[in-house]
Write an enzyme that holds these catalytic residues in place. Structure first.
Site, PDB file in Angstrom:
ATOM      1  N   HIS A  51     -21.577  -0.541  10.863  1.00 20.24           N
ATOM      2  CA  HIS A  51     -20.607  -0.748   9.938  1.00 20.24           C
ATOM      3  C   HIS A  51     -20.607  -0.228   8.624  1.00 20.24           C
ATOM      4  O   HIS A  51     -19.865   0.705   8.059  1.00 20.24           O
ATOM      5  CB  HIS A  51     -20.022  -2.254   9.794  1.00 20.24           C
TER       6      HIS A  51
ATOM      7  N   GLU B  52       6.990 -11.273   1.831  1.00 17.69           N
ATOM      8  CA  GLU B  52       6.615 -10.712   0.239  1.00 17.69           C
ATOM      9  C   GLU B  52       5.607  -9.815   0.265  1.00 17.69           C
ATOM     10  O   GLU B  52       5.428  -8.781  -0.442  1.00 17.69           O
ATOM     11  CB  GLU B  52       6.296 -11.767  -0.635  1.00 17.69           C
TER      12      GLU B  52
ATOM     13  N   HIS C 171       8.127 -24.515  -7.518  1.00 17.26           N
ATOM     14  CA  HIS C 171       8.927 -23.409  -7.836  1.00 17.26           C
ATOM     15  C   HIS C 171       9.174 -22.956  -9.107  1.00 17.26           C
ATOM     16  O   HIS C 171       9.871 -22.162  -9.495  1.00 17.26           O
ATOM     17  CB  HIS C 171      10.404 -23.339  -7.087  1.00 17.26           C
TER      18      HIS C 171
END
Length: 729
Positions: free
Chosen positions: A326, A479, A541
């Site tokens: 990798h 989102e 919220h």
């Protein structure tokens, strides 16, 4: 063959070919208990071509492409070795894929890298950046070999991960900034959506000027990231059949073989979402070419996933097929490996034959480009209005701030309203000025109030009232993908995207917001329900730290307007800005329209980031600073405190900090050290303005569930508390 036939041709092979857990390590490196299993699998690792190759690919071309693939491997080895840093695995493992893309399948023009109808290629697995740098050099882009030798060096055109052209780097052929896994493949979804929108907007029955494809090369890491799944679901739902994702399936991630962390059947997962998905041998160029050409030809409403089985680090036997390949673990073996590939001792070697091949390829592509230019000229003559709109979109033409303000009526009729409502009016005024402005929401258009009236809904399902000219994008409850797809729209270059959700959920979008700031993309975020004023929904919220944490992102303008006119100023500011994103932070609750401050003062004050909203009438003794909904509180407090009080509105710290020192001194005279700031959020950022002698009324705890006015009062956001705090200084 169409992809339906392609799927049928591979259906019988899928049962004998493990989807995700094919162990690739050389036999002598495998644990003994796995060697017998590997012997069984060895015949399955590289199955025969799963589709019949089109007749148009010749043996001579195949030889040239094979030579180019090995020379690209050499370039990657040399670049990573010279830097003693980087990732060898993907550039070596996907070399044949690159050869097919640049040598045969993609449409591009190295002499005009911003050609509007070029195919786009996104290296989603951005850590393998020597792959794209090598192929851009071979394909004839203005990326000299010397820049490959300067891989990962200061001021080079070849940074560690690909960077979209910006003020720091200008590497032609780089279509998006990648590196954070999952972002690039999600950007590709946005680009595919942008292409669909452009084709529907500008093509006519007589002239087709937009018909390009979007290619992305992604690895296991990209597809493991949740954002890739969100974006893939969106792509399938909106029928983005112009998107081709090449999945470099090498069964390896950085820490371990991929089987340590994944076992799902990726082909079945993508098919279940609505993609066409097939398996090909990534080292069989005939198979790769045939699969790509089938994918390009099939406009069946399904995006395409080509699972390309590859050996990571192919060409360096000591690490090939293992997670050691990798990174740069193979560097110490590169000299012997280059010799085995038939490359000379000369480093960064490209044969004259390969240069000739790509010179001829450029000639072929130039003929396609010239033919397109002829069609484009006829289209322009027949469609002058469309042509003007397209050119303005390409140029990102923007009227002056004064011209934009002149086209947006004052809101004198409003006494009080939430700035999200003010934002709705401003957005629609802006949309009339800019036909390339689009909006979208993560399932919250009704709450964010960011719908473009009369703009239509974007998508590929007419039965739902959607079409590809729609300016309102429904992202669903995604989102993170919304942020990355918006970046894709911006990278494509023909739209000014905005997207909305509640501010508290901006955290889901943090990675694409950061990339947008880094890539200097002019995108806009509309984040509403901005504070403890959310009230009854409670602390889950009620944003506390969000505004301040967003202000920490370099090159992101964070704007928190106080009333309808400041909101107009904020929207105009987003359009004026060409070199980075802007966040619009808007209230749920009503706020007063500050009619005591002239309209021009408020609008132009926002453009500068901060301004004097109320000037003292006597000797200056105290300065009150505020943003957003707290400006009215500061104005009320100033009336009680007497003639030595100034109120400064600070809707955007970033814009204010960019002003000349003389202006900043005019607004915040250094001689006045008695300063108090008030904002319904974390307090820390304000101390750069109030200093050690000042005070900040903020919220450094979580809120609680109660009506918004109660929460404000209990946490000290009243004029009385502001007056008392000022007197205590």
């Amino acid at each position: 063959a169409q992809s339906g036939n392609l799927e049928a041709s591979v259906a019988n092979r899928i049962n004998v070919m493990p989807m995700m857990t094919q162990f690739r390590a050389p036999m002598h490196m495998a644990p003994k208990h796995r060697q017998s299993e590997m012997k069984v699998r060895s015949a399955q690792k590289h199955v025969a071509s799963t589709v019949a190759p089109p007749a148009s690919i010749t043996e001579t071309e195949m030889q040239a492409l094979a030579r180019a693939a090995d020379e690209e491997r050499g370039l990657a080895m040399d670049g990573v070795t010279a830097a003693n840093s980087g990732h060898l695995g993907l550039p070596l493992g996907a070399a044949e894929i690159g050869a097919v893309l640049w040598g045969k399948s993609m449409t591009y023009n190295p002499e005009d890298p911003k050609w509007v109808n070029r195919d786009r290629f996104i290296l989603s697995a951005g850590h393998g950046s020597m792959f794209i740098y090598s192929w851009l050099n071979l394909a004839g882009y203005d990326l000299p070999l010397e820049e490959l030798k300067n891989f990962r060096q200061h001021h080079s055109m070849t940074p560690g991960h690909p960077e979209f052209p910006n003020s720091e780097h200008n590497t032609p052929g780089i279509e998006s900034t990648t590196g954070p896994l999952g972002q690039g493949v999600s950007n590709a979804v946005g680009m595919a959506a942008a292409e669909k929108m452009a084709a529907a907007t500008y093509n006519t029955e007589e002239h087709k000027i937009i018909d390009n494809h979007i290619f992305a090369l992604a690895g296991d890491g990209c597809l493991q990231e949740g954002v890739a799944f969100e974006a893939a679901a969106f792509a399938a739902h909106e029928k983005l059949d112009n998107l081709i994702v090449l999945y470099d399936a090498n069964d390896v991630t950085l820490d371990k073989m991929a089987e340590f962390t994944q076992s799902e059947d990726v082909i079945s997962r993508y098919k279940a979402m609505g993609w066409d998905a097939v398996v090909v041998d990534g080292h069989d160029m005939e198979a790769v070419y045939a699969a790509i050409e089938n994918a390009k030809a099939d406009n069946n409403g399904k995006p395409k996933l080509l699972m390309c089985r590859t050996v990571i680090g192919k060409g360096i036997d000591e690490v090939a097929g293992t997670n050691a390949a990798h990174g740069e673990a193979g560097v110490k073996f590169t000299d012997d490996s280059r010799a085995k590939l038939g490359l000379p001792e000369e480093k960064f070697y490209v044969s004259p034959e390969t240069r000739d091949f790509f010179t001829n390829r450029k000639t072929e592509l130039k003929a396609t480009y010239d033919q397109w230019q002829s069609t484009f000229g006829a289209w322009k003559a027949a469609n002058p209005e469309k042509a003007d709109q397209l050119q303005k979109a390409i140029d990102r033409y923007t009227p002056s701030v004064e011209e934009m303000f002149a086209q947006i009526p004052a809101r004198d009729d409003v006494s009080a309203e939430a700035t999200r409502i003010s934002g709705s009016t401003a957005l629609n005024d802006i949309a009339k000025i800019f036909p390339d402005v689009i909006s979208g929401s993560a399932d919250l258009h009704g709450s964010n109030k960011n719908y473009i009236s009369g703009g239509g809904d974007f998508g590929g399902e007419p039965s739902l009232g959607k079409d590809y000219t729609g300016r309102n994008v429904y992202y669903g409850i995604r989102e993170h993908a919304m942020g990355a797809i918006m970046n894709g729209f911006a990278y494509y270059g023909l739209n000014r995207p905005s997207g909305a959700t509640f501010l508290v959920f901006a955290d889901y979008m943090r990675s694409p917001v950061r990339v947008a700031a880094l890539a200097e993309l002019p995108v806009s975020y509309i984040w509403t329900h901005d504070s403890i004023g959310v009230g009854e929904d409670g602390p889950t919220h009620q944003p506390i730290e969000q505004v301040s944490s967003l202000r920490l992102i370099p090159n992101l303008d964070v704007m928190r307007p106080a009333d309808p006119e400041e909101t107009v100023g904020a929207y105009v500011a987003t359009m004026e800005r060409q070199n980075g994103p802007t966040a619009l932070i808007l209230t749920r609750q009503n706020v007063p329209n500050m009619k005591e401050v002239p309209v021009e003062t408020r609008r132009n004050g926002v453009i500068k980031g901060g301004y004097i909203a109320k000037k003292e009438t006597g000797e200056l003794k105290t300065i009150l600073l505020a943003s957003g909904s707290e400006l009215s509180t500061a104005m009320d407090a100033a009336k009680e405190m007497g003639d030595g009080v100034r109120v400064v509105s600070m809707p955007c710290m970033e814009r204010f900090d960019r002003q000349e020192d003389s202006y900043k001194e005019e607004v915040l005279p250094s001689a006045c050290r008695k300063r108090i700031a008030i904002e319904a959020g974390a307090s820390g950022m304000w101390y750069k303005y109030v200093g050690l002698d000042g005070k900040v009324i903020g919220v450094d705890r979580f809120g609680f569930s109660a009506p918004g006015d109660i929460v404000f009062k209990e946490l000290g956001f009243t004029a009385d508390n502001l007056v008392a705090t000022a007197k205590a200084l």
